[in-house]
Scaffold this motif. Structure first.
Motif, PDB file in Angstrom:
ATOM      1  N   LYS A   1       2.495  14.075  -2.794  1.00 45.28           N
ATOM      2  CA  LYS A   1       2.335  12.817  -4.016  1.00 45.28           C
ATOM      3  C   LYS A   1       1.434  11.700  -3.474  1.00 45.28           C
ATOM      4  CE  LYS A   1       6.139  11.098  -5.164  1.00 45.28           C
ATOM      5  NZ  LYS A   1       7.237  10.533  -5.612  1.00 45.28           N
ATOM      6  N   LYS A   2       1.665  11.422  -1.977  1.00 49.76           N
ATOM      7  CA  LYS A   2       0.536  10.454  -1.433  1.00 49.76           C
ATOM      8  C   LYS A   2      -0.858  10.787  -1.579  1.00 49.76           C
ATOM      9  CE  LYS A   2       4.495   9.024   1.410  1.00 49.76           C
ATOM     10  NZ  LYS A   2       4.684   9.094   2.909  1.00 49.76           N
ATOM     11  N   ALA A   3      -1.125  12.112  -1.073  1.00 45.81           N
ATOM     12  CA  ALA A   3      -2.429  12.562  -1.256  1.00 45.81           C
ATOM     13  C   ALA A   3      -2.906  12.688  -2.428  1.00 45.81           C
ATOM     14  CB  ALA A   3      -2.631  13.780  -0.576  1.00 45.81           C
ATOM     15  N   GLN A   4      -2.094  12.961  -3.657  1.00 54.33           N
ATOM     16  CA  GLN A   4      -2.570  12.939  -4.659  1.00 54.33           C
ATOM     17  C   GLN A   4      -3.093  11.431  -5.370  1.00 54.33           C
ATOM     18  OE1 GLN A   4       0.766  14.584  -7.007  1.00 54.33           O
ATOM     19  NE2 GLN A   4       0.166  16.499  -7.121  1.00 54.33           N
ATOM     20  N   ASN A   5      -2.198  10.465  -4.868  1.00 57.02           N
ATOM     21  CA  ASN A   5      -2.630   9.106  -5.428  1.00 57.02           C
ATOM     22  C   ASN A   5      -4.086   8.783  -4.622  1.00 57.02           C
ATOM     23  OD1 ASN A   5      -0.698   8.235  -7.190  1.00 57.02           O
ATOM     24  ND2 ASN A   5       0.816   8.110  -5.535  1.00 57.02           N
ATOM     25  N   ARG A   6      -4.034   9.205  -3.269  1.00 57.23           N
ATOM     26  CA  ARG A   6      -5.267   8.864  -2.592  1.00 57.23           C
ATOM     27  C   ARG A   6      -6.534   9.358  -3.322  1.00 57.23           C
ATOM     28  NH1 ARG A   6      -4.780   8.057   3.756  1.00 57.23           N
ATOM     29  NH2 ARG A   6      -6.875   7.012   3.121  1.00 57.23           N
TER      30      ARG A   6
ATOM     31  N   THR B   1       0.704  -1.162   0.090  1.00 54.72           N
ATOM     32  CA  THR B   1      -0.001   0.103  -0.005  1.00 54.72           C
ATOM     33  C   THR B   1       0.788   1.192   0.044  1.00 54.72           C
ATOM     34  OG1 THR B   1      -1.583  -1.270   1.218  1.00 54.72           O
ATOM     35  CG2 THR B   1      -1.914   1.285   1.252  1.00 54.72           C
ATOM     36  N   TYR B   2       1.931   1.181   0.745  1.00 54.01           N
ATOM     37  CA  TYR B   2       2.774   2.314   0.789  1.00 54.01           C
ATOM     38  C   TYR B   2       3.467   2.597  -0.389  1.00 54.01           C
ATOM     39  CZ  TYR B   2       6.129   5.728   2.438  1.00 54.01           C
ATOM     40  OH  TYR B   2       7.212   6.736   2.757  1.00 54.01           O
ATOM     41  N   ARG B   3       3.981   1.568  -0.897  1.00 49.17           N
ATOM     42  CA  ARG B   3       4.616   1.776  -2.459  1.00 49.17           C
ATOM     43  C   ARG B   3       3.423   2.186  -3.424  1.00 49.17           C
ATOM     44  NH1 ARG B   3       8.972   0.401  -5.311  1.00 49.17           N
ATOM     45  NH2 ARG B   3       8.780  -0.537  -7.476  1.00 49.17           N
ATOM     46  N   ARG B   4       2.565   1.716  -3.468  1.00 46.14           N
ATOM     47  CA  ARG B   4       1.377   2.132  -4.109  1.00 46.14           C
ATOM     48  C   ARG B   4       0.993   3.620  -4.156  1.00 46.14           C
ATOM     49  NH1 ARG B   4      -4.624   1.958  -4.058  1.00 46.14           N
ATOM     50  NH2 ARG B   4      -4.071   1.280  -1.980  1.00 46.14           N
ATOM     51  N   LEU B   5       0.973   4.105  -2.951  1.00 47.09           N
ATOM     52  CA  LEU B   5       0.837   5.516  -2.721  1.00 47.09           C
ATOM     53  C   LEU B   5       1.994   6.367  -2.859  1.00 47.09           C
ATOM     54  CD1 LEU B   5      -1.462   5.564   0.460  1.00 47.09           C
ATOM     55  CD2 LEU B   5      -1.914   5.701  -1.827  1.00 47.09           C
ATOM     56  N   SER B   6       3.212   5.784  -3.143  1.00 50.02           N
ATOM     57  CA  SER B   6       4.404   6.618  -3.048  1.00 50.02           C
ATOM     58  C   SER B   6       4.806   6.964  -4.748  1.00 50.02           C
ATOM     59  CB  SER B   6       5.625   5.967  -2.412  1.00 50.02           C
ATOM     60  OG  SER B   6       5.435   6.054  -0.893  1.00 50.02           O
ATOM     61  N   ARG B   7       4.167   5.938  -5.494  1.00 48.67           N
ATOM     62  CA  ARG B   7       4.632   6.104  -6.943  1.00 48.67           C
ATOM     63  C   ARG B   7       4.307   7.586  -7.549  1.00 48.67           C
ATOM     64  NH1 ARG B   7      -0.331   3.245  -7.464  1.00 48.67           N
ATOM     65  NH2 ARG B   7      -1.674   4.344  -8.849  1.00 48.67           N
ATOM     66  N   THR B   8       4.677   7.906  -8.893  1.00 42.70           N
ATOM     67  CA  THR B   8       4.265   8.980  -9.461  1.00 42.70           C
ATOM     68  C   THR B   8       2.755   9.015  -9.694  1.00 42.70           C
ATOM     69  OG1 THR B   8       6.409   9.427  -9.961  1.00 42.70           O
ATOM     70  CG2 THR B   8       4.844  10.708 -11.185  1.00 42.70           C
ATOM     71  N   PRO B   9       2.040   9.678  -9.552  1.00 43.54           N
ATOM     72  CA  PRO B   9       0.559   9.923  -9.816  1.00 43.54           C
ATOM     73  C   PRO B   9       0.413  10.268 -11.271  1.00 43.54           C
ATOM     74  CG  PRO B   9       0.997  11.842  -8.440  1.00 43.54           C
ATOM     75  CD  PRO B   9       2.299  10.967  -8.381  1.00 43.54           C
ATOM     76  N   ASP B  10      -0.666   9.698 -11.666  1.00 40.67           N
ATOM     77  CA  ASP B  10      -1.382   9.768 -12.983  1.00 40.67           C
ATOM     78  C   ASP B  10      -2.020  10.993 -12.951  1.00 40.67           C
ATOM     79  OD1 ASP B  10      -1.766   9.830 -15.811  1.00 40.67           O
ATOM     80  OD2 ASP B  10      -3.004   8.026 -15.613  1.00 40.67           O
TER      81      ASP B  10
ATOM     82  N   GLY C   1      -2.153   8.920   8.813  1.00 39.98           N
ATOM     83  CA  GLY C   1      -2.395  10.221   7.970  1.00 39.98           C
ATOM     84  C   GLY C   1      -0.955  10.638   7.705  1.00 39.98           C
ATOM     85  N   LYS C   2       0.079  10.663   8.455  1.00 39.65           N
ATOM     86  CA  LYS C   2       1.368  11.113   8.305  1.00 39.65           C
ATOM     87  C   LYS C   2       2.138   9.988   7.173  1.00 39.65           C
ATOM     88  CE  LYS C   2       2.236  14.537  10.849  1.00 39.65           C
ATOM     89  NZ  LYS C   2       2.706  15.994  10.377  1.00 39.65           N
ATOM     90  N   ILE C   3       1.742   8.854   7.553  1.00 40.64           N
ATOM     91  CA  ILE C   3       2.360   7.947   6.548  1.00 40.64           C
ATOM     92  C   ILE C   3       1.836   7.844   5.186  1.00 40.64           C
ATOM     93  CG2 ILE C   3       3.125   5.553   6.167  1.00 40.64           C
ATOM     94  CD1 ILE C   3       3.450   5.345   8.985  1.00 40.64           C
ATOM     95  N   MET C   4       0.454   7.706   5.137  1.00 41.84           N
ATOM     96  CA  MET C   4      -0.452   7.237   3.955  1.00 41.84           C
ATOM     97  C   MET C   4      -0.970   8.754   3.151  1.00 41.84           C
ATOM     98  SD  MET C   4      -0.137   4.390   3.632  1.00 41.84           S
ATOM     99  CE  MET C   4       0.018   2.751   4.477  1.00 41.84           C
ATOM    100  N   GLY C   5      -0.882   9.838   4.112  1.00 41.02           N
ATOM    101  CA  GLY C   5      -1.505  11.196   3.343  1.00 41.02           C
ATOM    102  C   GLY C   5      -2.810  11.254   3.805  1.00 41.02           C
ATOM    103  N   ASP C   6      -3.236  12.204   3.411  1.00 39.98           N
ATOM    104  CA  ASP C   6      -4.798  12.771   3.530  1.00 39.98           C
ATOM    105  C   ASP C   6      -5.651  11.640   2.690  1.00 39.98           C
ATOM    106  OD1 ASP C   6      -4.426  14.609   5.597  1.00 39.98           O
ATOM    107  OD2 ASP C   6      -4.507  16.183   4.019  1.00 39.98           O
ATOM    108  N   ASP C   7      -6.699  11.330   3.041  1.00 43.51           N
ATOM    109  CA  ASP C   7      -7.747  10.545   2.452  1.00 43.51           C
ATOM    110  C   ASP C   7      -8.418  11.440   1.314  1.00 43.51           C
ATOM    111  OD1 ASP C   7     -10.881  10.965   3.371  1.00 43.51           O
ATOM    112  OD2 ASP C   7      -9.148  11.299   4.971  1.00 43.51           O
ATOM    113  N   PHE C   8      -9.166  10.730   0.447  1.00 39.72           N
ATOM    114  CA  PHE C   8      -9.847  11.513  -0.670  1.00 39.72           C
ATOM    115  C   PHE C   8     -10.946  12.569  -0.221  1.00 39.72           C
ATOM    116  CE2 PHE C   8     -14.057  11.562  -3.215  1.00 39.72           C
ATOM    117  CZ  PHE C   8     -13.325  12.462  -4.356  1.00 39.72           C
ATOM    118  N   TYR C   9     -11.684  11.991   0.868  1.00 39.75           N
ATOM    119  CA  TYR C   9     -12.690  12.887   1.108  1.00 39.75           C
ATOM    120  C   TYR C   9     -12.379  14.083   2.002  1.00 39.75           C
ATOM    121  CZ  TYR C   9     -17.366  14.595   2.943  1.00 39.75           C
ATOM    122  OH  TYR C   9     -18.502  15.280   3.301  1.00 39.75           O
ATOM    123  N   ALA C  10     -11.414  14.014   2.492  1.00 38.01           N
ATOM    124  CA  ALA C  10     -10.888  15.197   3.672  1.00 38.01           C
ATOM    125  C   ALA C  10     -10.084  16.128   2.555  1.00 38.01           C
ATOM    126  CB  ALA C  10      -9.840  14.716   4.603  1.00 38.01           C
ATOM    127  N   THR C  11      -9.386  15.642   1.488  1.00 35.73           N
ATOM    128  CA  THR C  11      -8.686  16.706   0.470  1.00 35.73           C
ATOM    129  C   THR C  11      -9.767  17.141  -0.248  1.00 35.73           C
ATOM    130  OG1 THR C  11      -6.852  15.134   0.684  1.00 35.73           O
ATOM    131  CG2 THR C  11      -7.170  16.744  -1.262  1.00 35.73           C
TER     132      THR C  11
END
Length: 191
Positions: free
Chosen positions: A80-85, A25-34, A136-146
Motif C-alpha cells: 500500500k505505501k509503495a502504491q501511494n508513492r 507523511t506516514y499517515r498519507r502513505l498508509s491510507r488506501t490508495p486511489d 525504505g522500510k517505513i515509507m516503502g519504495d520510491d516511485f522511480y525504483a518501483t
C-alpha cells in the motif's frame, strides 16, 4: 540559565516539528490508495516506459505492452505505501512537466523527456546508509525504483522482449551453469 532553556525549547520545538511532519507523511502513505489514478495515467506510464526502454532495432516498451504490465503489478503486487508513492510520483511527473515546460510529458521532446527521467531518478535517490534502509522500510519504495523494476520485469517477461531482445530458447537443452558469452551475443531467456 535562560540560554539553556531557550536552546532546550528550540530543540524540543524542532523535534516536535520533525515528528509531526514524519507522522503526517506516514499517515498519507498508509491510507488506501486511489488505484483509479493508474488507469487515468495509463498513457503517461506507457510513455515513461518507452523513454526508459526505447524502440531501436529491437521493440520498445510500448510495443511490448509494458505499461499495462506495470499497472497490473502496481495494483496486484505492490504494498500500500509503495502504491501511494507510485501514484504521488506520477502526479509529480505531470506537475514537473507542466511547471518546467508548460506541457504534458507526452508533448515533450526526447531531450526534455530524458531530463524529466533524470529529475525523478535524483528525486527518488534514497538516503545513504542505515537511514536509507529505515526510510525504505517505513515509507516503502520510491516511485522511480518501483517504476524501473516493474518496467524491466514487464519487458523481459514479454514475448517481444524475451524473443527479440534476448536469445530465447523455447526448449532448452541440458543445464550449463557457466557459459561464456561471445562478443555481441544476447543474454539468455528461457521458459
Amino acid at each position: 540559565m535562560n540560554r539553556r532553556k531557550a536552546i532546550a525549547g528550540i530543540l524540543l520545538l524542532g523535534g516536535a516539528a520533525a515528528a509531526g511532519t514524519a507522522g503526517v507523511t506516514y499517515r498519507r502513505l498508509s491510507r488506501t490508495p486511489d488505484l483509479g489514478q493508474l488507469d487515468t495515467h495509463r498513457e503517461l506510464i506507457a510513455e515513461l516506459a518507452e523513454t526508459l526502454i526505447p524502440e531501436t532495432d529491437t521493440p520498445g516498451a510500448k510495443s511490448a505492452g509494458v505499461g499495462d504490465c506495470i499497472i497490473t503489478l502496481v495494483k496486484d503486487c505492490t504494498p500500500k505505501k509503495a502504491q501511494n508513492r507510485f501514484i504521488n510520483g506520477l502526479l509529480d511527473v505531470a506537475d514537473h512537466c507542466r511547471s518546467k515546460y508548460g506541457k504534458t510529458f507526452m508533448e515533450c521532446n526526447a531531450s526534455q523527456r530524458s531530463e524529466v527521467m533524470t529529475h525523478i531518478e535524483k528525486q527518488g535517490k534514497p538516503l545513504p546508509g542505515i537511514l536509507g534502509k529505515v526510510s525504505g522500510k517505513i515509507m516503502g519504495d520510491d516511485f522511480y525504483a518501483t517504476f524501473k523494476k516493474y518496467a524491466i520485469i514487464g519487458y523481459c517477461t514479454s514475448q517481444q522482449g524475451a524473443t527479440k531482445e534476448m536469445a530465447y530458447e523455447y526448449i532448452p537443452g541440458r543445464f550449463k551453469g557457466c557459459v561464456p558469452l561471445q562478443p555481441g551475443q544476447k543474454c539468455w531467456a528461457t521458459d
